[in-house]
Motif scaffolding. Structure first.
Motif, mmCIF file in Angstrom:
data_model
loop_
_atom_site.group_PDB
_atom_site.id
_atom_site.type_symbol
_atom_site.label_atom_id
_atom_site.label_comp_id
_atom_site.label_asym_id
_atom_site.label_seq_id
_atom_site.Cartn_x
_atom_site.Cartn_y
_atom_site.Cartn_z
ATOM 1 N N LYS A 195 22.853 7.247 -0.369
ATOM 2 C CA LYS A 195 22.163 7.153 -1.686
ATOM 3 C C LYS A 195 23.151 6.855 -2.780
ATOM 4 O O LYS A 195 24.260 7.351 -2.765
ATOM 5 C CB LYS A 195 21.446 8.481 -1.975
ATOM 6 C CG LYS A 195 20.065 8.495 -1.378
ATOM 7 C CD LYS A 195 19.012 8.480 -2.480
ATOM 8 C CE LYS A 195 17.618 8.524 -1.877
ATOM 9 N NZ LYS A 195 16.670 7.699 -2.538
ATOM 10 N N SER A 249 12.546 5.653 9.583
ATOM 11 C CA SER A 249 11.711 6.649 8.906
ATOM 12 C C SER A 249 10.245 6.339 9.146
ATOM 13 O O SER A 249 9.818 5.180 9.013
ATOM 14 C CB SER A 249 11.977 6.677 7.397
ATOM 15 O OG SER A 249 11.176 7.694 6.802
ATOM 16 N N ARG A 278 16.885 8.050 4.371
ATOM 17 C CA ARG A 278 16.346 8.210 3.007
ATOM 18 C C ARG A 278 16.553 6.932 2.197
ATOM 19 O O ARG A 278 15.975 6.762 1.130
ATOM 20 C CB ARG A 278 16.993 9.409 2.296
ATOM 21 C CG ARG A 278 16.745 10.764 2.956
ATOM 22 C CD ARG A 278 15.279 11.184 2.925
ATOM 23 N NE ARG A 278 14.481 10.599 3.989
ATOM 24 C CZ ARG A 278 13.153 10.520 3.974
ATOM 25 N NH1 ARG A 278 12.461 10.939 2.942
ATOM 26 N NH2 ARG A 278 12.495 9.991 4.976
#
Ligand SMILES: Cc1cc2nc3c(=O)[nH]c(=O)nc-3n(C[C@H](O)[C@H](O)[C@H](O)COP(=O)(O)O)c2cc1C
Length: 509
Positions: free
Chosen positions: A509, A475, A340
């Motif tokens: 994150k 990703s 992410r």
């Protein structure tokens, strides 16, 4: 024959391109109240749970993804445990995450929007602990529901015009795509996603199959209606997209029982479904009506003369076999999850070389004959790879060399090309898949478009696994079609953008 009306591919492909403007002129807002259910459920059929106490194959993921496959000879019948293992590690629920108001179930392979529109069905003879039949794989319960009892393989053999792997397969896994399940978020572009999401799933399935010692071959040439009727899918909503022949038997199947409609009730996916006819048109235009079309399909070979080299060449430096990380295919699939965020830290040229080398050693498929031939070309934007100058590259697959097309720091451009997201800007390297569509559809007809998307998905799925095997992140990403081609031109002139995977070191994150 609609497959030869090549305008259909261009109508669909051009009509579903993303651009800076298209996203602003046609914004799409998600109707969360109407989000489709993530599973196909036949509420009136009993489910037989599959065993989950798998034996570990012990095969390193980087060996599994590079395997040319197991030789097809003798009697190689998958057991129920093998079937369970194949299904779990390609389409099973491997993780779940709670969020306010619900829970998302993540599967073994990456999928656009985590919408999991690809369903799996089995067509088999009597296998150890599994009677002959047609089954649907219920991912939610990790079980099988029997749709038909008896041996129906002859239907599939006829639909593929006697394709050799199918003709000797004790088990055939059929993969379908369900339009609305992905179109809820991606509208008409979802038909491209059938190939991508089916492809990442198949990368896992082929690798696990090879690790279990089971031959497997991907087959896309079949008379569509015969397979759709066998599964009894309503083709307005769901269509067969690809199939995999698993195992080997010398016994010819008996004549198949008559295939009648099943008309089984289904749990609705959403309160209401929106139809996007462009996808159905693309599918119908790439469908086969006659077995002769399926036979001609596998005669097609894309002849690609070696690309000329003008820029500086960098030979790959992959890890030799004894130095490969030993993490098994099962371990790697279970820890895989799309990054992410990337850390903007370098990976090594050896890691990148190992990724490219292992992921591109060939896919056993009826449209990739001879083994090792390819539809997609790989172009890279290298941001941060120790031992390799940053810039844009073309990958010479046969020679295993990266040709520098232009040197520079292209993080900003990569972020833009990947739909203005941070992931492609922060990655260490972005791998773009571009294909010479005019040549591909001239060879294969519109169905070549399906195969191009699927091949990219399989290669992308292998890159995912090769990254996680080396404790890196990955990703899949979507992109601004024409801007990607322009970025890599003049080298990529005339090609079309098909797929994108970002690779790097994951960051929290
Ligand atoms: C073909 C493909 C395209 C994707 N595109 C994007 C994207 O544009 N942006 C993004 O954040 N994630 C993207 N993803 C990642 C998916 O959102 C992710 O696979 C999905 O949420 C399932 O999670 P998992 O991969 O961690 O299991 C893509 C994945 C695939 C396979």
């Amino acid at each position: 024959m609609p497959n030869r009306d090549l305008d259909a591919t261009w109508k669909y492909h051009n009509g579903t391109k993303h651009s800076y403007l298209s996203l602003r002129v046609h914004p799409h807002f998600l109707d969360w109240e109407n989000k489709p259910l993530l599973f196909k459920i036949y509420p009136t059929l009993e489910v037989t749970r599959l065993p989950k106490d798998f034996r570990q194959t012990g095969v390193a993921a980087l060996s599994a993804i590079a395997s040319p496959g197991v030789a097809r000879q003798g009697e190689i019948l998958p057991t129920l445990e093998d079937v369970a293992q194949l299904l779990f590690f390609s389409a099973g629920v491997t993780k779940s995450r709670k969020f306010p108001g619900g829970e998302t179930f993540f599967r073994a392979a990456a999928c656009t929007g985590a919408l999991y529109e690809v369903e799996l069905y089995l067509v088999c003879k009597d296998l150890p602990d599994l009677p002959a039949g047609v089954y649907h794989f219920g991912a939610a319960e990790f079980g099988l529901r029997q749709l038909r009892a008896g041996d129906y393989r002859q239907i599939v053999i006829e639909a593929t015009a006697g394709e050799s792997a199918i003709a000797h397969a004790p088990l055939i896994v059929v993969c379908t795509g369900t339009y609305w399940r992905n179109a809820w978020k991606y509208r008409s572009r979802a038909y491209r996603h059938f190939g991508w999401d089916n492809g990442t799933l198949l990368a896992n399935m082929l690798a696990v199959s090879a690790s279990l010692g089971l031959p497997s071959k991907l087959v896309m040439g079949f008379v569509d209606q015969r397979i759709n009727a066998l599964l009894d899918v309503g083709t307005h909503k769901e269509v067969a997209f690809s199939m995999v022949a698993v195992g080997h038997t010398s016994d010819a199947p008996p004549p198949a029982p008559v295939v009648g409609p099943l008309s089984l009730p289904l749990v609705p996916y959403s309160k209401e479904e929106v139809d996007y006819p462009a996808m159905r048109q693309m599918h119908e235009s790439s469908s086969f009506t006659f077995a002769e079309e399926a036979a001609a399909w596998r005669e097609g070979t894309l002849v690609t003369p070696p690309a000329s080299e003008k820029g500086k060449l960098n030979a790959l430096q992959p890890l030799p076999d004894p130095e490969l990380p030993p993490d098994t295919i099962e371990q790697v699939i279970q820890r895989r999850g799309s990054s992410r965020r990337f850390a903007r830290e370098p990976i090594s040229f050896v890691q990148l070389s190992t990724l490219l080398d292992r992921a591109t050693r060939g896919i056993p498929a009826d449209f990739l004959d001879p083994f090792g031939s390819q539809l997609n070309d790989l172009y890279l934007i290298v941001h941060c790879v120790d031992g390799l100058v940053s810039g844009a590259y073309f990958f010479h697959r046969e020679k295993k060399q990266l040709e520098l097309l232009k040197e520079g720091d292209f993080r900003k451009q990569a972020g833009y090309l990947g739909l203005e997201q941070e992931l492609p800007a922060d990655a260490s390297v972005d791998v773009f898949f571009l294909a010479d569509l005019p040549k591909i559809i001239a060879t294969f007809g519109n169905r070549g478009y399906r195969a191009t998307q699927l091949e990219a998905g399989v290669l992308g799925g292998k890159l995912y696994l090769a990254a996680y095997a080396q404790k890196l992140g990955a990703s899949g990403l979507t992109f601004y079609d024409d801007d990607v081609v322009n970025f890599f031109s003049p080298h990529a002139k005339g090609k079309s953008a098909i797929f994108l995977v970002a690779l790097g070191r994951g960051a929290t994150k």
